[in-house]
Design a protein around this motif. Structure first.
Motif, PDB file in Angstrom:
ATOM      1  N   TYR A   1      15.941  70.781-106.215  1.00 29.82           N
ATOM      2  CA  TYR A   1      15.340  69.451-106.286  1.00 29.82           C
ATOM      3  C   TYR A   1      14.221  69.399-105.258  1.00 29.82           C
ATOM      4  O   TYR A   1      14.457  69.587-104.067  1.00 29.82           O
ATOM      5  CB  TYR A   1      16.370  68.355-105.996  1.00 29.82           C
ATOM      6  CG  TYR A   1      15.725  66.991-105.886  1.00 29.82           C
ATOM      7  CD1 TYR A   1      15.360  66.292-107.028  1.00 29.82           C
ATOM      8  CD2 TYR A   1      15.440  66.427-104.646  1.00 29.82           C
ATOM      9  CE1 TYR A   1      14.735  65.054-106.933  1.00 29.82           C
ATOM     10  CE2 TYR A   1      14.818  65.196-104.545  1.00 29.82           C
ATOM     11  CZ  TYR A   1      14.468  64.511-105.690  1.00 29.82           C
ATOM     12  OH  TYR A   1      13.838  63.302-105.594  1.00 29.82           O
ATOM     13  N   PHE A   2      13.008  69.148-105.706  1.00 29.28           N
ATOM     14  CA  PHE A   2      11.870  69.100-104.797  1.00 29.28           C
ATOM     15  C   PHE A   2      11.731  67.691-104.227  1.00 29.28           C
ATOM     16  O   PHE A   2      11.512  66.736-104.972  1.00 29.28           O
ATOM     17  CB  PHE A   2      10.576  69.492-105.519  1.00 29.28           C
ATOM     18  CG  PHE A   2       9.451  69.766-104.577  1.00 29.28           C
ATOM     19  CD1 PHE A   2       9.243  71.040-104.084  1.00 29.28           C
ATOM     20  CD2 PHE A   2       8.618  68.745-104.151  1.00 29.28           C
ATOM     21  CE1 PHE A   2       8.213  71.293-103.196  1.00 29.28           C
ATOM     22  CE2 PHE A   2       7.589  68.987-103.263  1.00 29.28           C
ATOM     23  CZ  PHE A   2       7.388  70.266-102.785  1.00 29.28           C
ATOM     24  N   PRO A   3      11.844  67.540-102.899  1.00 35.85           N
ATOM     25  CA  PRO A   3      11.774  66.212-102.284  1.00 35.85           C
ATOM     26  C   PRO A   3      10.433  65.520-102.547  1.00 35.85           C
ATOM     27  O   PRO A   3       9.384  66.145-102.491  1.00 35.85           O
ATOM     28  CB  PRO A   3      11.936  66.494-100.783  1.00 35.85           C
ATOM     29  CG  PRO A   3      12.498  67.864-100.698  1.00 35.85           C
ATOM     30  CD  PRO A   3      12.065  68.592-101.917  1.00 35.85           C
ATOM     31  N   CYS A   4      10.505  64.258-102.844  1.00 38.62           N
ATOM     32  CA  CYS A   4       9.325  63.397-103.044  1.00 38.62           C
ATOM     33  C   CYS A   4       8.487  63.777-104.256  1.00 38.62           C
ATOM     34  O   CYS A   4       7.335  63.352-104.367  1.00 38.62           O
ATOM     35  CB  CYS A   4       8.448  63.355-101.795  1.00 38.62           C
ATOM     36  SG  CYS A   4       9.288  62.697-100.350  1.00 38.62           S
ATOM     37  N   ALA A   5       9.032  64.551-105.180  1.00 41.81           N
ATOM     38  CA  ALA A   5       8.261  64.965-106.355  1.00 41.81           C
ATOM     39  C   ALA A   5       7.804  63.770-107.193  1.00 41.81           C
ATOM     40  O   ALA A   5       6.764  63.828-107.841  1.00 41.81           O
ATOM     41  CB  ALA A   5       9.084  65.914-107.218  1.00 41.81           C
ATOM     42  N   ARG A   6       8.564  62.698-107.174  1.00 39.99           N
ATOM     43  CA  ARG A   6       8.183  61.510-107.952  1.00 39.99           C
ATOM     44  C   ARG A   6       7.033  60.745-107.297  1.00 39.99           C
ATOM     45  O   ARG A   6       6.434  59.882-107.905  1.00 39.99           O
ATOM     46  CB  ARG A   6       9.390  60.598-108.135  1.00 39.99           C
ATOM     47  CG  ARG A   6      10.412  61.184-109.074  1.00 39.99           C
ATOM     48  CD  ARG A   6      11.624  60.259-109.222  1.00 39.99           C
ATOM     49  NE  ARG A   6      12.568  60.818-110.152  1.00 39.99           N
ATOM     50  CZ  ARG A   6      13.526  61.670-109.832  1.00 39.99           C
ATOM     51  NH1 ARG A   6      13.666  62.070-108.580  1.00 39.99           N
ATOM     52  NH2 ARG A   6      14.344  62.136-110.740  1.00 39.99           N
ATOM     53  N   GLN A   7       6.748  61.081-106.056  1.00 37.59           N
ATOM     54  CA  GLN A   7       5.640  60.451-105.335  1.00 37.59           C
ATOM     55  C   GLN A   7       4.441  61.388-105.375  1.00 37.59           C
ATOM     56  O   GLN A   7       3.901  61.792-104.356  1.00 37.59           O
ATOM     57  CB  GLN A   7       6.052  60.173-103.891  1.00 37.59           C
ATOM     58  CG  GLN A   7       7.253  59.276-103.741  1.00 37.59           C
ATOM     59  CD  GLN A   7       7.714  59.221-102.294  1.00 37.59           C
ATOM     60  OE1 GLN A   7       6.911  59.228-101.371  1.00 37.59           O
ATOM     61  NE2 GLN A   7       9.023  59.180-102.098  1.00 37.59           N
ATOM     62  N   ASP A   8       3.988  61.737-106.575  1.00 38.97           N
ATOM     63  CA  ASP A   8       2.936  62.734-106.733  1.00 38.97           C
ATOM     64  C   ASP A   8       1.528  62.153-106.835  1.00 38.97           C
ATOM     65  O   ASP A   8       0.566  62.877-107.052  1.00 38.97           O
ATOM     66  CB  ASP A   8       3.225  63.628-107.934  1.00 38.97           C
ATOM     67  CG  ASP A   8       3.236  62.862-109.246  1.00 38.97           C
ATOM     68  OD1 ASP A   8       3.223  61.613-109.227  1.00 38.97           O
ATOM     69  OD2 ASP A   8       3.252  63.529-110.296  1.00 38.97           O
ATOM     70  N   ARG A   9       1.411  60.857-106.678  1.00 37.21           N
ATOM     71  CA  ARG A   9       0.092  60.213-106.691  1.00 37.21           C
ATOM     72  C   ARG A   9       0.203  58.879-105.980  1.00 37.21           C
ATOM     73  O   ARG A   9       1.296  58.326-105.825  1.00 37.21           O
ATOM     74  CB  ARG A   9      -0.435  60.040-108.108  1.00 37.21           C
ATOM     75  CG  ARG A   9       0.437  59.183-109.003  1.00 37.21           C
ATOM     76  CD  ARG A   9      -0.032  59.142-110.446  1.00 37.21           C
ATOM     77  NE  ARG A   9      -0.319  60.438-111.027  1.00 37.21           N
ATOM     78  CZ  ARG A   9       0.564  61.208-111.650  1.00 37.21           C
ATOM     79  NH1 ARG A   9       1.802  60.810-111.775  1.00 37.21           N
ATOM     80  NH2 ARG A   9       0.235  62.365-112.142  1.00 37.21           N
ATOM     81  N   VAL A  10      -0.933  58.367-105.557  1.00 38.92           N
ATOM     82  CA  VAL A  10      -0.982  57.060-104.921  1.00 38.92           C
ATOM     83  C   VAL A  10      -1.248  56.035-106.010  1.00 38.92           C
ATOM     84  O   VAL A  10      -2.307  56.051-106.647  1.00 38.92           O
ATOM     85  CB  VAL A  10      -2.075  57.018-103.830  1.00 38.92           C
ATOM     86  CG1 VAL A  10      -2.206  55.614-103.255  1.00 38.92           C
ATOM     87  CG2 VAL A  10      -1.758  58.017-102.735  1.00 38.92           C
ATOM     88  N   ALA A  11      -0.281  55.162-106.253  1.00 40.23           N
ATOM     89  CA  ALA A  11      -0.419  54.144-107.293  1.00 40.23           C
ATOM     90  C   ALA A  11      -1.025  52.858-106.748  1.00 40.23           C
ATOM     91  O   ALA A  11      -1.734  52.155-107.454  1.00 40.23           O
ATOM     92  CB  ALA A  11       0.939  53.856-107.923  1.00 40.23           C
ATOM     93  N   ASN A  12      -0.739  52.542-105.498  1.00 40.75           N
ATOM     94  CA  ASN A  12      -1.222  51.307-104.895  1.00 40.75           C
ATOM     95  C   ASN A  12      -1.836  51.607-103.536  1.00 40.75           C
ATOM     96  O   ASN A  12      -1.354  52.475-102.800  1.00 40.75           O
ATOM     97  CB  ASN A  12      -0.065  50.306-104.717  1.00 40.75           C
ATOM     98  CG  ASN A  12       0.586  49.949-106.034  1.00 40.75           C
ATOM     99  OD1 ASN A  12      -0.066  49.472-106.954  1.00 40.75           O
ATOM    100  ND2 ASN A  12       1.881  50.210-106.137  1.00 40.75           N
ATOM    101  N   SER A  13      -2.838  50.873-103.195  1.00 42.96           N
ATOM    102  CA  SER A  13      -3.512  51.048-101.914  1.00 42.96           C
ATOM    103  C   SER A  13      -2.500  50.947-100.771  1.00 42.96           C
ATOM    104  O   SER A  13      -1.667  50.050-100.744  1.00 42.96           O
ATOM    105  CB  SER A  13      -4.589  49.969-101.752  1.00 42.96           C
ATOM    106  OG  SER A  13      -5.203  50.077-100.496  1.00 42.96           O
TER     107      SER A  13
END
Length: 184
Positions: A86-98
């Motif tokens: 399981y790769f940590p923070c993989a779901r945080q792969d882009r900035v959606a909000n400033s």
């Protein structure tokens, strides 16, 4: 234990488990000691295989500490492999909000700082991860590769009522790859 260490060769055919001792200082900082017998390096083991069953941020710090301890023990020429299903923070792969962080980028930068030769991961959430590492380092096993055999066995049993269901757009992409590689 969520982080473990083995000494091995390139194709992982010979491995020797090396005990690790984890401690925590009163301020909360982690520490690790490789409890080794020096002969582990003398018998042709040219790489360290670190495995992480990620459960929380302490595990990521433990991986970094183990890698550092191995390099101090075995020398800077030792090759390091990481298996982190399981790769940590993989779901945080882009900035959606400033104002948000890109967690996948942060974790990749930490792992890149170690200089792993290979990083093995099961079904990374995002294709973006591969681009965060030098070529050939990140070696994912994709979900469609994992499920290919199971789905094909269903198809060969002539079960036409078989359906694949996806809960969101990301899962639809994965299922399309699976469907293209099977009979569905």
């Amino acid at each position: 234990m969520t982080v473990s260490l083995s000494m091995t060769d390139y194709d992982l055919s010979f491995t020797r488990s090396i005990p690790l001792k984890f401690t925590k200082f009163p301020g909360g900082e982690r520490n690790v000691t490789v409890e080794h017998n020096d002969y582990s390096i003398e018998f042709g083991y040219d790489r360290a295989y670190i495995e992480c069953d990620f459960r929380g941020s302490d595990d990521l710090i433990d991986v970094l500490l183990v890698a550092n301890a191995v390099r101090h023990w075995a020398g800077s020429e030792i090759k390091l492999d990481l298996n982190i299903p399981y790769f940590p923070c993989a779901r945080q792969d882009r900035v959606a909000n400033s104002g948000e962080s890109n967690g996948a980028q942060v974790v990749a930068a930490l792992l890149n700082s170690v200089g792993f030769s290979r990083i093995f991961c099961l079904d990374p959430h995002s294709d973006v991860l591969e681009n965060l590492f030098p070529p050939g380092v990140f070696r994912p096993t994709r979900q469609h590769e994992i499920w290919h055999t199971q789905v094909r066995s269903i198809c060969f049993k002539n079960q036409p009522e078989t359906a694949l269901v996806a809960p969101d757009a990301g899962a639809v992409k994965k299922l399309l790859k699976l469907a293209k590689s099977t009979c569905i």
